[in-house]
Design an enzyme around this catalytic site. Structure first.
Site, short mmCIF file in Angstrom:
data_model
loop_
_atom_site.label_atom_id
_atom_site.label_comp_id
_atom_site.label_asym_id
_atom_site.label_seq_id
_atom_site.Cartn_x
_atom_site.Cartn_y
_atom_site.Cartn_z
N CYS A 155 41.81 39.58 97.32
CA CYS A 155 41.29 39.54 98.70
C CYS A 155 41.55 40.85 99.43
O CYS A 155 40.77 41.26 100.29
CB CYS A 155 41.90 38.36 99.47
SG CYS A 155 43.70 38.40 99.54
N HIS A 182 47.05 36.50 102.82
CA HIS A 182 45.64 36.58 102.47
C HIS A 182 45.00 37.62 103.38
O HIS A 182 45.50 37.89 104.48
CB HIS A 182 45.03 35.19 102.71
CG HIS A 182 43.59 35.06 102.33
ND1 HIS A 182 43.12 35.41 101.09
CD2 HIS A 182 42.52 34.61 103.04
CE1 HIS A 182 41.80 35.18 101.05
NE2 HIS A 182 41.43 34.70 102.22
#
Length: 369
Positions: free
Chosen positions: A32, A311
Protein backbone atom coordinates in the site's frame (compact mmCIF):
# COMPACT_ATOMS: atom_id res chain seq x y z
CA UNK A 1 -13.81 -3.55 -8.40
CA UNK A 2 -16.50 -4.06 -11.07
CA UNK A 3 -19.33 -2.81 -8.87
CA UNK A 4 -17.23 -0.11 -7.22
CA UNK A 5 -15.98 1.03 -10.62
CA UNK A 6 -19.46 1.34 -12.05
CA UNK A 7 -20.51 3.12 -8.82
CA UNK A 8 -17.77 5.70 -9.42
CA UNK A 9 -18.86 6.11 -13.05
CA UNK A 10 -22.47 6.57 -11.92
CA UNK A 11 -21.40 9.11 -9.27
CA UNK A 12 -19.52 11.18 -11.85
CA UNK A 13 -22.05 10.62 -14.67
CA UNK A 14 -21.72 13.27 -17.38
CA UNK A 15 -18.94 14.89 -15.38
CA UNK A 16 -16.57 11.96 -15.95
CA UNK A 17 -13.50 13.75 -17.38
CA UNK A 18 -12.85 13.07 -21.04
CA UNK A 19 -9.90 10.67 -21.51
CA UNK A 20 -9.24 10.28 -17.75
CA UNK A 21 -8.84 6.87 -16.08
CA UNK A 22 -9.46 6.03 -12.42
CA UNK A 23 -7.92 2.66 -11.64
CA UNK A 24 -7.25 1.03 -8.29
CA UNK A 25 -3.95 -0.82 -7.81
CA UNK A 26 -3.73 -4.37 -6.58
CA UNK A 27 -1.90 -4.91 -3.28
CA UNK A 28 0.82 -7.61 -3.28
CA UNK A 29 0.97 -8.10 0.48
CA UNK A 30 1.73 -4.80 2.17
CA UNK A 31 2.48 -2.76 -0.95
CA UNK A 32 0.00 0.00 0.00
CA UNK A 33 2.98 2.35 0.63
CA UNK A 34 3.85 1.95 -3.04
CA UNK A 35 0.27 2.14 -4.39
CA UNK A 36 -0.56 5.35 -2.51
CA UNK A 37 2.55 7.15 -3.82
CA UNK A 38 2.03 5.87 -7.39
CA UNK A 39 -1.53 7.27 -7.40
CA UNK A 40 -0.28 10.66 -6.20
CA UNK A 41 2.37 10.67 -8.95
CA UNK A 42 -0.12 9.53 -11.62
CA UNK A 43 -2.29 12.55 -10.85
CA UNK A 44 0.70 14.86 -10.95
CA UNK A 45 -0.25 15.71 -14.53
CA UNK A 46 3.00 17.31 -15.82
CA UNK A 47 5.00 14.37 -14.46
CA UNK A 48 2.56 11.84 -15.95
CA UNK A 49 2.64 13.52 -19.37
CA UNK A 50 6.43 13.51 -19.50
CA UNK A 51 6.55 9.88 -18.41
CA UNK A 52 4.05 8.88 -21.13
CA UNK A 53 6.09 10.84 -23.67
CA UNK A 54 9.23 9.06 -22.47
CA UNK A 55 7.49 5.71 -22.98
CA UNK A 56 6.28 6.68 -26.46
CA UNK A 57 9.81 7.72 -27.47
CA UNK A 58 11.49 4.63 -26.03
CA UNK A 59 9.05 1.76 -26.58
CA UNK A 60 10.75 0.72 -29.82
CA UNK A 61 14.19 0.51 -28.29
CA UNK A 62 14.36 -3.24 -27.80
CA UNK A 63 17.79 -2.97 -26.19
CA UNK A 64 16.48 -0.70 -23.40
CA UNK A 65 17.25 -2.54 -20.22
CA UNK A 66 14.34 -2.87 -17.82
CA UNK A 67 14.62 -0.50 -14.86
CA UNK A 68 12.29 1.37 -12.50
CA UNK A 69 11.76 4.14 -15.04
CA UNK A 70 10.71 1.80 -17.87
CA UNK A 71 8.47 -0.17 -15.47
CA UNK A 72 6.81 3.01 -14.19
CA UNK A 73 6.36 4.39 -17.72
CA UNK A 74 4.85 1.05 -18.76
CA UNK A 75 2.43 1.08 -15.79
CA UNK A 76 1.26 4.66 -16.41
CA UNK A 77 0.82 3.89 -20.12
CA UNK A 78 -1.23 0.79 -19.25
CA UNK A 79 -3.54 2.84 -17.03
CA UNK A 80 -3.95 5.77 -19.44
CA UNK A 81 -4.66 3.54 -22.44
CA UNK A 82 -7.36 1.35 -20.83
CA UNK A 83 -10.59 1.07 -22.78
CA UNK A 84 -12.61 1.10 -19.57
CA UNK A 85 -12.78 4.27 -17.50
CA UNK A 86 -12.43 2.48 -14.14
CA UNK A 87 -11.12 -0.83 -12.84
CA UNK A 88 -8.09 -2.41 -11.18
CA UNK A 89 -4.55 -2.86 -12.48
CA UNK A 90 -1.83 -5.02 -10.96
CA UNK A 91 1.48 -3.08 -10.83
CA UNK A 92 3.26 -6.44 -10.71
CA UNK A 93 6.20 -5.69 -12.97
CA UNK A 94 6.96 -2.44 -11.15
CA UNK A 95 6.80 -4.02 -7.67
CA UNK A 96 8.97 -6.98 -8.78
CA UNK A 97 11.56 -4.59 -10.17
CA UNK A 98 11.49 -2.48 -6.99
CA UNK A 99 12.06 -5.55 -4.79
CA UNK A 100 14.77 -6.89 -7.07
CA UNK A 101 16.60 -3.59 -6.94
CA UNK A 102 16.30 -2.65 -3.28
CA UNK A 103 16.28 -5.18 -0.47
CA UNK A 104 14.59 -2.70 1.89
CA UNK A 105 11.35 -3.23 -0.03
CA UNK A 106 11.69 -7.03 -0.26
CA UNK A 107 10.18 -7.95 3.08
CA UNK A 108 6.48 -8.04 3.90
CA UNK A 109 7.05 -5.60 6.76
CA UNK A 110 5.38 -2.18 6.87
CA UNK A 111 7.37 0.20 4.65
CA UNK A 112 7.59 3.97 4.76
CA UNK A 113 5.84 5.75 1.86
CA UNK A 114 8.14 8.77 2.09
CA UNK A 115 11.25 6.61 1.98
CA UNK A 116 9.84 4.92 -1.12
CA UNK A 117 8.98 8.24 -2.84
CA UNK A 118 12.45 9.57 -2.12
CA UNK A 119 14.14 6.44 -3.42
CA UNK A 120 11.96 6.37 -6.56
CA UNK A 121 12.54 10.02 -7.56
CA UNK A 122 16.30 9.75 -7.01
CA UNK A 123 16.41 6.50 -8.96
CA UNK A 124 14.52 8.08 -11.91
CA UNK A 125 16.96 11.01 -11.88
CA UNK A 126 19.96 8.61 -11.92
CA UNK A 127 18.54 6.64 -14.87
CA UNK A 128 17.76 9.78 -16.90
CA UNK A 129 21.20 11.27 -16.19
CA UNK A 130 22.93 8.05 -17.30
CA UNK A 131 20.87 7.93 -20.50
CA UNK A 132 21.64 11.56 -21.22
CA UNK A 133 25.37 10.94 -20.79
CA UNK A 134 25.28 7.93 -23.09
CA UNK A 135 23.56 10.01 -25.80
CA UNK A 136 26.04 12.83 -25.27
CA UNK A 137 29.03 10.49 -25.49
CA UNK A 138 27.64 8.90 -28.66
CA UNK A 139 27.27 12.34 -30.24
CA UNK A 140 30.82 13.24 -29.27
CA UNK A 141 32.16 10.06 -30.82
CA UNK A 142 30.24 10.81 -34.02
CA UNK A 143 31.44 14.38 -34.44
CA UNK A 144 34.96 15.00 -33.13
CA UNK A 145 35.37 18.13 -35.31
CA UNK A 146 32.22 19.62 -33.78
CA UNK A 147 33.59 18.84 -30.32
CA UNK A 148 36.70 20.92 -31.00
CA UNK A 149 34.69 23.75 -32.56
CA UNK A 150 32.52 24.05 -29.48
CA UNK A 151 35.48 24.52 -27.19
CA UNK A 152 35.90 22.76 -23.88
CA UNK A 153 33.28 20.31 -22.73
CA UNK A 154 31.68 20.37 -19.29
CA UNK A 155 34.19 17.76 -18.13
CA UNK A 156 37.20 19.53 -16.67
CA UNK A 157 40.82 18.61 -17.33
CA UNK A 158 40.95 16.32 -14.31
CA UNK A 159 37.82 14.58 -15.58
CA UNK A 160 35.92 14.99 -12.34
CA UNK A 161 33.47 17.84 -12.55
CA UNK A 162 30.43 17.89 -14.77
CA UNK A 163 27.68 20.40 -15.14
CA UNK A 164 24.61 18.96 -13.45
CA UNK A 165 22.05 17.69 -15.90
CA UNK A 166 18.52 18.97 -15.47
CA UNK A 167 16.11 16.15 -16.20
CA UNK A 168 12.31 16.45 -16.45
CA UNK A 169 12.09 14.98 -12.94
CA UNK A 170 14.18 17.93 -11.73
CA UNK A 171 12.01 20.36 -13.72
CA UNK A 172 8.94 19.13 -11.87
CA UNK A 173 10.17 18.52 -8.32
CA UNK A 174 13.48 20.28 -7.75
CA UNK A 175 13.71 23.47 -5.73
CA UNK A 176 16.71 25.27 -4.23
CA UNK A 177 17.27 25.99 -0.54
CA UNK A 178 19.79 28.53 0.63
CA UNK A 179 21.55 28.09 3.94
CA UNK A 180 22.58 31.49 5.30
CA UNK A 181 24.99 31.88 8.22
CA UNK A 182 25.75 35.39 9.57
CA UNK A 183 28.79 35.85 11.77
CA UNK A 184 27.73 37.96 14.77
CA UNK A 185 31.18 39.49 15.07
CA UNK A 186 31.90 40.72 11.54
CA UNK A 187 28.36 40.45 10.08
CA UNK A 188 29.62 38.51 7.05
CA UNK A 189 26.92 36.29 5.55
CA UNK A 190 27.96 32.92 4.12
CA UNK A 191 25.31 31.42 1.83
CA UNK A 192 25.29 27.87 0.54
CA UNK A 193 22.70 26.57 -1.91
CA UNK A 194 21.40 23.03 -1.97
CA UNK A 195 18.76 21.35 -4.09
CA UNK A 196 15.78 19.36 -2.82
CA UNK A 197 13.07 17.14 -4.34
CA UNK A 198 10.88 17.29 -1.23
CA UNK A 199 10.85 19.11 2.10
CA UNK A 200 10.68 17.23 5.41
CA UNK A 201 9.22 19.47 8.11
CA UNK A 202 8.90 19.07 11.87
CA UNK A 203 5.35 19.27 13.18
CA UNK A 204 3.73 20.56 16.37
CA UNK A 205 0.31 20.02 17.91
CA UNK A 206 -2.49 22.25 16.53
CA UNK A 207 -0.34 23.86 13.86
CA UNK A 208 -0.53 24.45 10.11
CA UNK A 209 1.71 23.86 7.12
CA UNK A 210 2.36 27.61 7.02
CA UNK A 211 3.66 27.63 10.61
CA UNK A 212 5.69 24.42 9.99
CA UNK A 213 7.37 26.13 7.02
CA UNK A 214 7.99 29.28 9.10
CA UNK A 215 9.70 27.13 11.75
CA UNK A 216 11.68 25.38 9.00
CA UNK A 217 13.04 28.82 8.02
CA UNK A 218 13.40 30.27 11.49
CA UNK A 219 16.70 31.77 12.67
CA UNK A 220 18.86 29.63 14.95
CA UNK A 221 21.74 30.97 17.03
CA UNK A 222 24.98 28.99 16.95
CA UNK A 223 26.90 29.40 20.21
CA UNK A 224 28.78 27.46 22.93
CA UNK A 225 29.89 24.14 21.34
CA UNK A 226 28.01 24.94 18.12
CA UNK A 227 30.00 28.04 17.18
CA UNK A 228 30.60 28.65 13.47
CA UNK A 229 34.06 28.91 11.92
CA UNK A 230 34.06 32.29 10.18
CA UNK A 231 36.52 32.47 7.28
CA UNK A 232 36.82 36.24 7.59
CA UNK A 233 37.52 36.23 11.35
CA UNK A 234 39.58 33.01 10.97
CA UNK A 235 38.11 31.72 14.22
CA UNK A 236 35.04 30.18 15.82
CA UNK A 237 32.34 32.78 16.36
CA UNK A 238 28.74 33.02 17.46
CA UNK A 239 26.50 33.15 14.42
CA UNK A 240 22.91 33.11 13.24
CA UNK A 241 21.78 30.51 10.78
CA UNK A 242 18.62 30.11 8.76
CA UNK A 243 17.39 28.02 5.84
CA UNK A 244 15.16 29.58 3.22
CA UNK A 245 13.57 28.43 0.00
CA UNK A 246 15.45 30.28 -2.71
CA UNK A 247 13.75 28.76 -5.74
CA UNK A 248 10.39 27.07 -5.17
CA UNK A 249 9.73 23.97 -7.30
CA UNK A 250 6.87 23.49 -9.75
CA UNK A 251 5.60 20.56 -7.66
CA UNK A 252 6.14 21.12 -3.94
CA UNK A 253 6.20 17.88 -1.95
CA UNK A 254 6.00 18.34 1.82
CA UNK A 255 6.69 15.40 4.13
CA UNK A 256 5.32 15.78 7.66
CA UNK A 257 7.68 14.18 10.18
CA UNK A 258 5.01 12.16 11.97
CA UNK A 259 7.42 9.52 13.23
CA UNK A 260 9.68 10.71 16.04
CA UNK A 261 12.33 8.81 17.96
CA UNK A 262 11.53 9.01 21.69
CA UNK A 263 14.70 8.54 23.77
CA UNK A 264 12.86 7.37 26.92
CA UNK A 265 10.94 4.72 24.97
CA UNK A 266 13.92 3.72 22.82
CA UNK A 267 11.67 3.57 19.75
CA UNK A 268 9.77 5.62 17.20
CA UNK A 269 6.35 6.97 18.05
CA UNK A 270 3.70 8.28 15.67
CA UNK A 271 2.69 11.90 16.26
CA UNK A 272 -1.02 12.19 15.56
CA UNK A 273 -0.85 16.00 15.85
CA UNK A 274 -3.44 18.10 14.08
CA UNK A 275 -1.65 19.91 11.25
CA UNK A 276 -3.89 21.92 8.94
CA UNK A 277 -2.91 21.77 5.28
CA UNK A 278 -4.79 24.28 3.12
CA UNK A 279 -6.10 23.61 -0.39
CA UNK A 280 -4.28 26.78 -1.49
CA UNK A 281 -0.84 27.54 -0.03
CA UNK A 282 1.18 30.74 -0.24
CA UNK A 283 4.92 30.49 0.29
CA UNK A 284 5.88 33.57 2.23
CA UNK A 285 9.29 32.34 3.35
CA UNK A 286 10.94 32.18 -0.05
CA UNK A 287 13.80 34.43 -1.03
CA UNK A 288 13.22 35.54 -4.60
CA UNK A 289 9.60 34.57 -5.01
CA UNK A 290 7.56 35.73 -2.07
CA UNK A 291 4.27 35.23 -3.93
CA UNK A 292 4.64 31.62 -5.03
CA UNK A 293 1.16 30.10 -4.77
CA UNK A 294 0.30 26.44 -4.76
CA UNK A 295 -2.77 24.25 -5.04
CA UNK A 296 -3.08 20.89 -3.24
CA UNK A 297 -3.67 17.95 -5.60
CA UNK A 298 -2.71 14.84 -3.60
CA UNK A 299 -2.22 13.61 -0.04
CA UNK A 300 -0.66 10.32 1.01
CA UNK A 301 -2.33 9.36 4.29
CA UNK A 302 -0.90 7.07 6.99
CA UNK A 303 -3.60 5.06 8.73
CA UNK A 304 -2.65 3.53 12.07
CA UNK A 305 -1.40 4.36 15.53
CA UNK A 306 2.26 3.38 15.18
CA UNK A 307 5.19 3.58 12.75
CA UNK A 308 5.71 -0.15 12.25
CA UNK A 309 2.22 -1.14 11.24
CA UNK A 310 -0.71 0.49 9.55
CA UNK A 311 -1.87 1.27 6.07
CA UNK A 312 -1.49 3.94 3.39
CA UNK A 313 -4.22 5.47 1.23
CA UNK A 314 -4.23 8.55 -0.97
CA UNK A 315 -6.55 11.45 -1.72
CA UNK A 316 -6.28 12.92 -5.18
CA UNK A 317 -7.77 15.94 -6.88
CA UNK A 318 -8.53 15.37 -10.54
CA UNK A 319 -10.55 17.76 -12.73
CA UNK A 320 -11.98 19.50 -9.64
CA UNK A 321 -13.18 16.23 -8.06
CA UNK A 322 -11.58 14.64 -5.00
CA UNK A 323 -11.05 10.88 -5.11
CA UNK A 324 -10.07 8.42 -2.41
CA UNK A 325 -7.69 5.60 -3.46
CA UNK A 326 -7.34 2.60 -1.15
CA UNK A 327 -5.43 -0.07 -3.11
CA UNK A 328 -8.08 -1.69 -5.39
CA UNK A 329 -10.87 0.66 -4.31
CA UNK A 330 -11.55 4.09 -5.70
CA UNK A 331 -14.39 6.36 -4.65
CA UNK A 332 -15.39 9.97 -4.98
CA UNK A 333 -15.29 12.10 -1.82
CA UNK A 334 -16.42 15.58 -0.94
CA UNK A 335 -13.74 18.29 -0.80
CA UNK A 336 -14.65 18.95 2.86
CA UNK A 337 -13.62 15.35 3.71
CA UNK A 338 -9.97 16.37 3.17
CA UNK A 339 -10.09 18.13 6.56
CA UNK A 340 -10.68 14.82 8.36
CA UNK A 341 -7.04 13.93 7.59
CA UNK A 342 -5.48 16.91 9.41
CA UNK A 343 -4.85 14.83 12.56
CA UNK A 344 -6.13 14.81 16.14
CA UNK A 345 -6.27 17.71 18.56
CA UNK A 346 -6.18 15.21 21.46
CA UNK A 347 -3.23 12.90 22.06
CA UNK A 348 -5.40 9.77 22.18
CA UNK A 349 -8.06 9.71 19.53
CA UNK A 350 -9.90 7.06 17.57
CA UNK A 351 -8.96 8.94 14.38
CA UNK A 352 -5.73 7.39 13.11
CA UNK A 353 -5.88 8.70 9.51
CA UNK A 354 -3.31 11.48 9.15
CA UNK A 355 -1.92 13.41 6.19
CA UNK A 356 1.71 12.33 5.75
CA UNK A 357 2.96 13.53 2.33
CA UNK A 358 1.38 16.55 0.65
CA UNK A 359 1.66 17.32 -3.07
CA UNK A 360 1.13 20.91 -4.19
CA UNK A 361 1.29 22.20 -7.76
CA UNK A 362 2.37 25.74 -8.42
CA UNK A 363 -0.37 27.99 -9.76
CA UNK A 364 0.79 29.89 -12.82
CA UNK A 365 0.74 33.64 -12.25
CA UNK A 366 -2.45 35.18 -13.50
CA UNK A 367 -4.39 31.90 -13.70
CA UNK A 368 -7.48 31.50 -11.59
CA UNK A 369 -7.35 28.33 -9.50
Amino acid sequence: MGAAGSKLEKALGDQFPEGERYFGLENFGNTCYCNSVLQALYFCVPFREQLLEYYANNKNLSDTEENLLTCLADLFTQISSQKKKTGVIAPKRFVQRLKKQNEIFRSYMHQDAHEFLNYLLNELVDILEKESRVIKNDQEVLSPSEKVANGPNTIHANGTQREPLVTWVHKNFQGILTNETRCLRCETVTARDETFLDLSVDIEQNSSITSCLKNFSSTETLNAEDKFFCDKCCSLQEAQKRMKIKKPPHILVIHLKRFKYIEQLGRYKKLSYRVVFPLELKLSNTVEDADAEYSLFAVVVHVGSGPNHGHYVSLVKSHNHWLFFDDENVEIIDESAVQTFFGSAQEYSSNTDHGYILFYERIAAGSSS
